[in-house]
Design a protein around this motif. Structure first.
Motif, short mmCIF file in Angstrom:
data_model
loop_
_atom_site.label_atom_id
_atom_site.label_comp_id
_atom_site.label_asym_id
_atom_site.label_seq_id
_atom_site.Cartn_x
_atom_site.Cartn_y
_atom_site.Cartn_z
N SER A 90 0.81 -1.21 0.00
CA SER A 90 0.00 0.00 0.00
C SER A 90 0.85 1.26 0.00
CB SER A 90 -0.95 0.01 1.19
OG SER A 90 -0.32 -0.50 2.33
N THR A 91 2.01 1.23 0.67
CA THR A 91 2.76 2.48 0.79
C THR A 91 4.20 2.35 0.33
OG1 THR A 91 3.46 2.02 3.04
CG2 THR A 91 1.38 3.19 2.77
N THR A 92 4.74 3.51 -0.06
CA THR A 92 6.14 3.62 -0.45
C THR A 92 6.80 4.65 0.46
OG1 THR A 92 5.71 2.99 -2.73
CG2 THR A 92 7.69 4.31 -2.33
N GLN A 93 7.97 4.27 1.03
CA GLN A 93 8.64 5.17 1.96
C GLN A 93 10.15 5.19 1.69
OE1 GLN A 93 7.46 4.40 6.14
NE2 GLN A 93 6.12 2.85 5.26
N VAL A 94 10.76 6.29 2.13
CA VAL A 94 12.21 6.44 2.00
C VAL A 94 12.76 6.96 3.33
CG1 VAL A 94 14.06 7.63 0.73
CG2 VAL A 94 11.90 7.10 -0.43
N ILE A 95 13.89 6.41 3.77
CA ILE A 95 14.59 7.01 4.91
C ILE A 95 16.08 7.16 4.58
CG2 ILE A 95 13.06 6.07 6.69
CD1 ILE A 95 15.66 4.25 7.35
N PHE A 96 16.72 8.09 5.26
CA PHE A 96 18.18 8.22 5.17
C PHE A 96 18.77 8.17 6.57
CE2 PHE A 96 16.70 10.55 1.38
CZ PHE A 96 17.35 9.81 0.41
N GLU B 23 11.96 12.74 -5.75
CA GLU B 23 11.54 13.93 -5.01
C GLU B 23 11.95 13.87 -3.55
OE1 GLU B 23 7.43 14.88 -5.98
OE2 GLU B 23 8.25 15.35 -7.98
N GLU B 24 11.86 12.69 -2.95
CA GLU B 24 12.28 12.55 -1.55
C GLU B 24 13.79 12.81 -1.42
OE1 GLU B 24 10.53 12.58 0.95
OE2 GLU B 24 8.55 11.92 0.31
N TYR B 25 14.56 12.34 -2.39
CA TYR B 25 16.00 12.62 -2.37
C TYR B 25 16.22 14.12 -2.40
CZ TYR B 25 18.23 8.00 -2.80
OH TYR B 25 18.72 6.75 -2.55
N ILE C 128 19.72 15.10 -0.62
CA ILE C 128 20.69 14.01 -0.81
C ILE C 128 20.82 13.69 -2.30
CG2 ILE C 128 21.13 11.56 -0.37
CD1 ILE C 128 21.43 13.12 2.15
N LYS C 129 22.07 13.61 -2.76
CA LYS C 129 22.31 13.15 -4.13
C LYS C 129 22.61 11.65 -4.08
CE LYS C 129 25.76 16.06 -5.05
NZ LYS C 129 25.82 16.99 -3.94
N PRO C 130 22.19 10.91 -5.11
CA PRO C 130 22.50 9.47 -5.10
C PRO C 130 23.99 9.20 -4.85
CG PRO C 130 20.98 9.95 -6.86
CD PRO C 130 21.37 11.28 -6.26
N SER C 131 24.85 10.09 -5.33
CA SER C 131 26.28 9.86 -5.14
C SER C 131 26.72 10.03 -3.68
CB SER C 131 27.09 10.79 -6.04
OG SER C 131 26.76 12.13 -5.74
N ASP C 132 25.86 10.65 -2.84
CA ASP C 132 26.19 10.78 -1.40
C ASP C 132 25.96 9.48 -0.65
OD1 ASP C 132 26.53 13.48 -1.87
OD2 ASP C 132 24.48 14.00 -1.27
#
Lengths: 479, 251
Positions: A18-24, A76-78, A83-87
């Motif tokens: 149901s959901t999509t999430q991102v954490i750093f 968009e979350e990045y 945060i850049k993918p290279s980080d």
């Protein structure tokens, strides 16, 4: 020599039913070996510094994920997190529950892992899901602190992932087709009934059909289904006799260790619905709240329930971001390698002290078997337990045996990757190098446990090149 | 009679009066300290006391026994000695343990390669059993590793009644860029065959102790000798490259 420290950023991405999430998170690695000791690089701290909004997982059709939109959400979350993918040095994308059964699941997860960072790996499969959710929920830590068996039930939209931890160690996993979004309701009418819930529908007089208004008799049948789902969950953690419906709801495997857990924790979206007093039982457009309410009524489960694990909704994504990887031993050997290595199948060897010469034969056999299966053009890794504290002679014998096989069987563009449990990687790696052409690519790491059939990802060396981050994955997409 | 030092400390304990024995055994796995051994009033139990004495005797023995000639002969290497005449001298005159007298120096000059990249030698130090237990595996792996990297390794030899700072004389004498002393370390109650490596870039009589790079706790109970050796290879290569050793080098 001591006190070398490095902080790296990890990402966790969970594309769920149901959901999509991102954490750093910030992961602190430090050499904790004191003066005069050989280095010992450990993860000393993990801090989540960004949690995304919770997005609905976009679908094009019932059986297809909207790849473009998912990617947009992640990008968009990045951006919002700065945060850049290279980080990003490590982490995992996991695709879970019903979403992992969509026909483009594999393409989506690999596309995301390619975008998300050099060493953000693709993860999938009910076992991996159960383990990551259990670790992310805090159940693993709880079992360690209390020195007991904790079962975490991660009840999401499409599946319930169960993981048993005994004193911090994974004991067993299971997965059931039980979740909040098996039946969906829109404007008080049923708009979706998952295939998976079929075994629980009444053979005669079933009213759970799309278009039915979720009131009266229909509502009564919905309640009896959620009751049944909870009863199956009780059975799943050995708190009740198993019935036919139990077996019909197993996704891939049930708990087989036969141990009754000391503590039960709940995570996943439905866990959040347990203690909410709802005005509108279909607030989320599904049966999640009803399931949560039934769960809270189960005496068998609640009597062992503990809320101290802490993470509910975010458990899986935290698992992916903070617990998907480990670091190798700190005395490893690598030469001429092109990091990172992703999705490398692991072939398993047995190294017995009495038969170290036999490694050559085993490698050849395993390779022949594997190549006949796959056509044999991919990079592979060999894993074995290794022997504790080998002598020089034993070391040379192992090296010779492995080098012989590699010289005969490996192509020139292939690296020799060895993954060992006991602390011998550097000495064995050096010994093998002495037997091979000078520019031969070799990677030899230790303190990593693999099982036959696992896949492994190995990242770019960190902390002055002393360790590599490693992700060991059980079977990727199961068919 | 049964040797009471045979079973490891981690497997020797007393559950009497312990509420959760499982937890105690788990705690014992994380340390070689003598926890969970019970007590009688304020005193040790007989077994604990005997074990304590036995371990101490073993530690004391490893200081006072000699490295047997057979061990050196088997390695087929030259033996020299410091100014000490016996183990008692070694203990009471640490200064003599650093002195390599002229006749012994001549032996080295006559028998050893001059100006190697790396001079490795072995000393009994405060633990004689460490030589036989570790050197065969340790030295082979270090010297093979260095040779593979194109470094010239000097002629190995054994120094009886040896202290680390013999390196201040021997290093310059043989003209080695890097000197590595593999020496028995003061035994504790948990292992009586541990060894350390003291590594210095161009050691000299006026050097500081802090100029040594050290790897300690090498033994089958600590860092496996072959793995320690592989690590030492890399350390020496880095020291050669940076022309510095000890705490000033971040290794």
């Amino acid at each position: 020599m001591t006190g070398i420290e490095e902080t790296v950023i990890s990402a966790g991405i969970d594309v769920g039913t149901s959901t999509t999430q991102v954490i750093f998170s910030q992961i602190r690695l430090k050499n904790t070996g004191g003066f005069g000791c050989i280095p010992k690089i450990e993860i000393i701290d993990k801090t989540i510094f960004y949690r995304s909004r919770i997005h609905f997982t976009p679908l094009i059709r019932e059986d297809e994920i909207d790849e473009k939109k998912v990617k947009q959400i992640v990008e968009e979350e990045y951006k919002t997190a700065g945060i850049k993918p290279s980080d990003v040095s490590m982490g995992a994308v996991i695709i879970t529950g019903e979403t992992s059964r969509k026909r483009n699941a594999k393409a989506v997860v690999h596309a995301l892992s390619d975008f998300a960072g050099d060493f953000v790996v693709a993860a999938a499969g009910p076992n991996m899901e159960s383990v990551l959710a259990g670790k992310g929920s805090g159940a693993q830590q709880l079992s360690k602190e209390k020195n007991c068996v904790v079962a975490n039930l991660d009840i999401g939209g499409g599946t319930t992932n169960i993981c048993y931890f005994e004193n911090g160690r994974v004991l067993d996993t299971a997965c059931f087709n039980i979740g909040g979004r098996l039946i969906r309701i829109e404007e008080s009418r049923i708009c979706y009934v998952s295939e998976k819930v079929r075994p629980l529908l009444k053979k005669e007089g079933n009213l759970i059909k799309t278009g039915a208004v979720a009131e009266g008799e229909v509502r009564i049948q919905l309640d009896s289904i959620t009751k049944e789902l909870v009863s199956i969950l009780e059975q799943s953690v050995t708190l009740g006799p198993k019935n036919d419906r139990f077996h019909a709801m197993i996704t891939n495997q049930q708990i087989t260790c036969g141990i009754e857990p000391d503590i039960i924790t709940f995570s996943g979206g439905v866990a959040d619905c347990m203690n909410v007093r709802q005005e509108d039982w279909f607030a989320f457009g599904d049966i999640g709240c009803l399931l949560g309410r039934e769960l809270a009524k189960s005496e068998a489960l609640i009597s062992k329930h503990s809320e101290s694990a802490g993470e509910t909704m975010n458990a899986t994504v935290i698992g992916a971001g903070n617990y998907s990887f480990e670091v190798s031993g700190s005395t490893i050997e690598y030469h001429n390698c092109t990091f990172p290595y992703k999705n490398i199948p692991v072939l398993f060897l047995e190294a017995e002290r009495e038969n170290l010469n036999g490694l050559e034969e085993q490698i050849k056999k395993q390779l022949a078997f594997y190549n006949s299966d796959t056509g044999g053009d991919s990079q592979i890794a060999f894993a074995f337990k290794g022997i504790a504290c080998p002598s020089y002679v034993e070391l040379e014998r192992m090296a010779q045996s492995i080098a012989n096989a590699a010289r005969q069987e490996f192509r020139n563009d292939e690296a020799l990757i060895l993954v060992i449990e006991s602390d011998i990687a550097k000495s064995l790696g050096q010994a093998i190098r002495r037997q091979m052409p000078r520019d031969y690519a070799i990677l030899c790491i230790d303190h990593i446990t693999c099982e036959p059939g696992d896949y492994i990802d190995i990242g770019v060396p960190a902390v002055s090149g002393k360790v590599v981050p490693v992700v060991v994955k059980t079977l990727l997409f199961q068919n | 009679m049964k040797d009471i030092t045979e079973s490891s400390i981690q497997k020797t304990g007393c559950e009497e009066g312990i509420l959760e024995p499982g937890l105690m055994w788990k705690a014992k796995q994380s340390t070689t300290a003598r926890i969970g051994i019970g007590h009688t009033g304020a005193r040790y139990k007989t077994n604990s006391m005997l074990r304590f004495l036995a371990d101490q005797a073993q530690a004391s023995d490893s200081v006072f026994t000699e490295v047997e000639d057979a061990v050196i002969k088997k390695m087929n290497i030259l033996e020299i000695h410091t100014k000490c005449r016996n183990k008692e001298d070694m203990i009471v005159r640490p200064d003599w343990g650093r002195i390599v007298e002229e006749d012994q120096q001549k032996l080295l000059l006559d028998n050893c390669k001059i100006n190697p990249d790396v001079q490795i030698y072995f000393g009994d130090g405060l633990c004689s059993p460490a030589i036989g237990a570790n050197i065969p595996d340790l030295f082979q792996v270090i010297s093979k590793g260095l040779a593979f990297e194109g470094k010239v390794v000097g002629t190995p030899f054994f120094v009886r009644y040896c202290r680390v700072n013999t390196a201040r004389t021997i290093g310059p004498l043989l003209g080695a860029k890097v000197t590595c002393v593999l020496i028995g370390e003061r035994p504790g109650l948990s292992t009586a065959e541990s060894m350390s490596a003291y590594i210095a870039y161009r050691p000299h009589p006026k050097m500081q102790e802090s100029e040594y790079t050290v790897v300690s706790n090498i033994s089958r109970y600590g860092i496996p000798p072959v793995e320690a050796a592989a690590h030492i290879v890399d350390l020496i290569l880095e020291i050669l490259e940076k022309k510095q050793s000890g705490i000033r080098v971040d290794l």
